[in-house]
Design an enzyme around this catalytic site. Structure first.
Site, PDB file in Angstrom:
ATOM      1  N   ARG A  44       0.853  -1.196   0.000  1.00 16.80           N
ATOM      2  CA  ARG A  44       0.000   0.000   0.000  1.00 16.80           C
ATOM      3  C   ARG A  44       0.884   1.240   0.000  1.00 16.80           C
ATOM      4  O   ARG A  44       1.364   1.685   1.025  1.00 16.80           O
ATOM      5  CB  ARG A  44      -0.914  -0.007   1.219  1.00 16.80           C
ATOM      6  CG  ARG A  44      -1.856   1.180   1.304  1.00 16.80           C
ATOM      7  CD  ARG A  44      -2.705   1.124   2.572  1.00 16.80           C
ATOM      8  NE  ARG A  44      -3.619   2.257   2.650  1.00 16.80           N
ATOM      9  CZ  ARG A  44      -3.303   3.446   3.153  1.00 16.80           C
ATOM     10  NH1 ARG A  44      -2.081   3.667   3.609  1.00 16.80           N
ATOM     11  NH2 ARG A  44      -4.183   4.425   3.188  1.00 16.80           N
ATOM     12  N   SER A 116     -12.859  -3.115   1.341  1.00 18.41           N
ATOM     13  CA  SER A 116     -13.065  -2.447   2.623  1.00 18.41           C
ATOM     14  C   SER A 116     -14.529  -2.128   2.830  1.00 18.41           C
ATOM     15  O   SER A 116     -15.154  -1.471   1.990  1.00 18.41           O
ATOM     16  CB  SER A 116     -12.248  -1.154   2.690  1.00 18.41           C
ATOM     17  OG  SER A 116     -10.872  -1.419   2.705  1.00 18.41           O
ATOM     18  N   LYS A 146      -3.274   5.729   8.777  1.00 17.43           N
ATOM     19  CA  LYS A 146      -3.998   6.123   7.570  1.00 17.43           C
ATOM     20  C   LYS A 146      -4.573   7.516   7.776  1.00 17.43           C
ATOM     21  O   LYS A 146      -5.400   7.738   8.652  1.00 17.43           O
ATOM     22  CB  LYS A 146      -5.129   5.129   7.268  1.00 17.43           C
ATOM     23  CG  LYS A 146      -4.653   3.738   6.888  1.00 17.43           C
ATOM     24  CD  LYS A 146      -5.807   2.819   6.562  1.00 17.43           C
ATOM     25  CE  LYS A 146      -6.512   3.246   5.291  1.00 17.43           C
ATOM     26  NZ  LYS A 146      -7.564   2.288   4.890  1.00 17.43           N
TER      27      LYS A 146
END
Length: 224
Positions: A44, A116, A146
């Site tokens: 990511r 998600s 995040k």
């Protein structure tokens, strides 16, 4: 590679931004985690990454080689084209990323697909998508990993989403040594973490501890 819910038990997520934008350290730390027994890895590259596209492709390719060596399922966040290009095993799609239907159209049958889902409505939508292999729910607890994270769900809501989901569910967000056991008690298939592993001073020991916590949960349920 075929999807197996056991892949979700100890799921590492990360990019170079999670280790101070140091590509060499990132590769080293990921390899230590892979060798120690993480059960899946998701690349990511977001939130402050300094890698350009060419460097991201190079990194994704090197990570593919590492995950193949350690036989660990390899997912790429929100980029099915990159996942297909480098030969990854799967792609993970967020609610704020590409539309899930587009990814399914392009990658179903070629890549495992994670999605998600942080609300009951999102879980209900995922339940109607047979091409989705698993869902990720979070953040369970407040997190700084995040920048765009939603408000924390809490354990009660996590448990409710897990019951509602027809797909295996992996919990993510703010999970630590202190709350790992309680998170697993909600019945989730596993936990996904960033800083718990990549921010650890003993990555191998942390991974081993996570695996032990999951096995302890399974033994507890087996005696009930």
């Amino acid at each position: 590679m075929r999807f197996d819910p056991n892949m979700l038990r100890v799921y590492l997520v990360g990019g170079t931004q999670d280790v101070g934008n140091d590509p060499d350290r990132f590769l080293h730390d990921v390899e230590v985690a892979l060798a120690a027994g993480v059960t899946a890895f998701q690349y990511r590259e977001k939130d402050g990454s300094q890698l350009d596209h060419a460097a991201t492709v190079k990194m994704a390719t090197r990570l593919r080689d590492l995950t193949r060596h350690y036989r660990v399922p390899y997912f790429i966040d929100d980029d099915e084209e990159l996942a297909l290009q480098v030969g990854a095993d799967g792609v993970h799609v967020g609610q704020k990323d590409q539309r899930i239907e587009t990814v399914i159209r392009r990658a179903a049958g070629q890549l495992m697909i994670g999605y998600s889902c942080n609300t009951a409505a999102e879980i209900a939508k995922a339940n109607r998508l047979a091409a989705v292999d698993y869902v990720g729910a979070g953040p369970v607890f407040p997190t700084t990993s995040k920048a765009d994270a939603d408000p924390a769900l809490g354990l009660g809501e996590l448990a409710r989403l897990n019951i509602a989901s027809q797909h295996p569910l992996v919990a993510i967000g703010g999970i630590s040594q202190a709350n790992l056991a309680a998170t697993l008690k909600t019945g989730v298939a596993g936990v996904a973490v960033i800083s718990m592993i990549l921010g650890s001073h003993d990555i191998a020991g942390t991974v081993t501890g996570m695996r032990s916590a999951y096995h302890a949960k399974c033994e507890l349920l087996g005696h009930q």
